[in-house]
Design a protein around this motif. Sequence first.
Motif, PDB file in Angstrom:
ATOM      1  N   PRO A   1       0.822  -1.215   0.000  1.00  0.00           N
ATOM      2  CA  PRO A   1       0.000   0.000   0.000  1.00  0.00           C
ATOM      3  C   PRO A   1       0.858   1.268   0.000  1.00  0.00           C
ATOM      4  O   PRO A   1       1.771   1.421   0.803  1.00  0.00           O
ATOM      5  N   VAL A   2       0.551   2.170  -0.920  1.00  0.00           N
ATOM      6  CA  VAL A   2       1.242   3.460  -1.021  1.00  0.00           C
ATOM      7  C   VAL A   2       0.179   4.546  -1.114  1.00  0.00           C
ATOM      8  O   VAL A   2      -0.769   4.430  -1.891  1.00  0.00           O
ATOM      9  N   ALA A   3       0.331   5.588  -0.317  1.00  0.00           N
ATOM     10  CA  ALA A   3      -0.600   6.722  -0.357  1.00  0.00           C
ATOM     11  C   ALA A   3       0.207   8.006  -0.284  1.00  0.00           C
ATOM     12  O   ALA A   3       1.071   8.154   0.592  1.00  0.00           O
ATOM     13  N   GLY A   4      -0.050   8.910  -1.216  1.00  0.00           N
ATOM     14  CA  GLY A   4       0.687  10.164  -1.229  1.00  0.00           C
ATOM     15  C   GLY A   4       2.168   9.986  -1.432  1.00  0.00           C
ATOM     16  O   GLY A   4       2.960  10.808  -0.940  1.00  0.00           O
ATOM     17  N   GLY A   5       2.549   8.931  -2.129  1.00  0.00           N
ATOM     18  CA  GLY A   5       3.962   8.679  -2.378  1.00  0.00           C
ATOM     19  C   GLY A   5       4.710   8.110  -1.192  1.00  0.00           C
ATOM     20  O   GLY A   5       5.947   8.063  -1.205  1.00  0.00           O
TER      21      GLY A   5
ATOM     22  N   VAL B   1      11.491   4.758  -3.413  1.00  0.00           N
ATOM     23  CA  VAL B   1      11.261   6.164  -3.092  1.00  0.00           C
ATOM     24  C   VAL B   1      10.159   6.286  -2.046  1.00  0.00           C
ATOM     25  O   VAL B   1      10.258   7.067  -1.085  1.00  0.00           O
ATOM     26  N   ALA B   2       9.092   5.492  -2.208  1.00  0.00           N
ATOM     27  CA  ALA B   2       7.994   5.512  -1.230  1.00  0.00           C
ATOM     28  C   ALA B   2       8.455   5.001   0.131  1.00  0.00           C
ATOM     29  O   ALA B   2       8.044   5.517   1.176  1.00  0.00           O
ATOM     30  N   ALA B   3       9.323   3.990   0.128  1.00  0.00           N
ATOM     31  CA  ALA B   3       9.845   3.463   1.387  1.00  0.00           C
ATOM     32  C   ALA B   3      10.787   4.465   2.047  1.00  0.00           C
ATOM     33  O   ALA B   3      10.776   4.626   3.278  1.00  0.00           O
ATOM     34  N   ALA B   4      11.610   5.148   1.248  1.00  0.00           N
ATOM     35  CA  ALA B   4      12.498   6.174   1.798  1.00  0.00           C
ATOM     36  C   ALA B   4      11.683   7.314   2.407  1.00  0.00           C
ATOM     37  O   ALA B   4      12.040   7.863   3.458  1.00  0.00           O
ATOM     38  N   ALA B   5      10.555   7.655   1.770  1.00  0.00           N
ATOM     39  CA  ALA B   5       9.680   8.682   2.322  1.00  0.00           C
ATOM     40  C   ALA B   5       9.064   8.210   3.639  1.00  0.00           C
ATOM     41  O   ALA B   5       8.943   8.987   4.598  1.00  0.00           O
ATOM     42  N   ALA B   6       8.691   6.933   3.697  1.00  0.00           N
ATOM     43  CA  ALA B   6       8.148   6.386   4.937  1.00  0.00           C
ATOM     44  C   ALA B   6       9.196   6.391   6.040  1.00  0.00           C
ATOM     45  O   ALA B   6       8.888   6.684   7.206  1.00  0.00           O
ATOM     46  N   PHE B   7      10.433   6.087   5.664  1.00  0.00           N
ATOM     47  CA  PHE B   7      11.512   6.120   6.659  1.00  0.00           C
ATOM     48  C   PHE B   7      11.714   7.539   7.184  1.00  0.00           C
ATOM     49  O   PHE B   7      11.858   7.753   8.393  1.00  0.00           O
ATOM     50  N   ALA B   8      11.686   8.511   6.288  1.00  0.00           N
ATOM     51  CA  ALA B   8      11.873   9.903   6.698  1.00  0.00           C
ATOM     52  C   ALA B   8      10.739  10.380   7.597  1.00  0.00           C
ATOM     53  O   ALA B   8      10.955  11.232   8.474  1.00  0.00           O
TER      54      ALA B   8
END
Length: 216
Positions: A22-26, A68-75
């Motif tokens: 699941p990805v939401a908002g990148g 990229v989505a996972a890196a955003a989640a990590f951040a």
Amino acid sequence: LIFDADDVAAWRQLRARIPDLPVAGGVLQPCLKMPNHTSNIENVELYAVHPYRLVTAAKRNKTDALRVAAAAAFAQRRFTGDNGWDQNAMDAALLGLAAEAGAMVVARAALAPAAGYRFPAFMPHLQDYEPSADHLAVHNAALQFMLLQRTDDREDSVVLLPAWPCDWDVSARLHAPRGTTIEVEFAGGRVNTLHVSPAARAPFVRVAACQPNRSH
């Protein structure tokens, strides 16, 4: 391994039932629907990184959008602490975030051991019990992921130095799948020596570019 056409058919049916990540908002999400409260201090949206390795730096070409989505989640992760069994150091390393992973590995190594024990690798009470075996186990795993990651392809390829700071010199002997041994010396921001044994496995070892250490 021994399996037949029925096994393959069953696996395909199971795979068809598994939803996409699941990805939401990148940003990678824990699930499509979830309560507002939490019952633990784990960033479950990053389970796709560790332990399942569905999204890693080593799989850059195959999962770039998810990475990229996972890196955003990590951040944006809710729980940023990193000691004991916290997974942030491993997540950072697997995502190829050299500065973040390096800072966490150094911080973990700096923790003083628990008092009263013979072995210096016994850490103090952090989450569940004393002595803590988790703290340095995660440290070691994160350091390994900084040095070497599997791509999980059919050839059992690996990526060397996928999350390595340019200003960290290292000499290492690493073990990879299919009886592969990798000896590497990295100094001055470049690989000076690389030996892969057996030589037939050399085409399945890719060296990643080091990264500037932004933690300075």
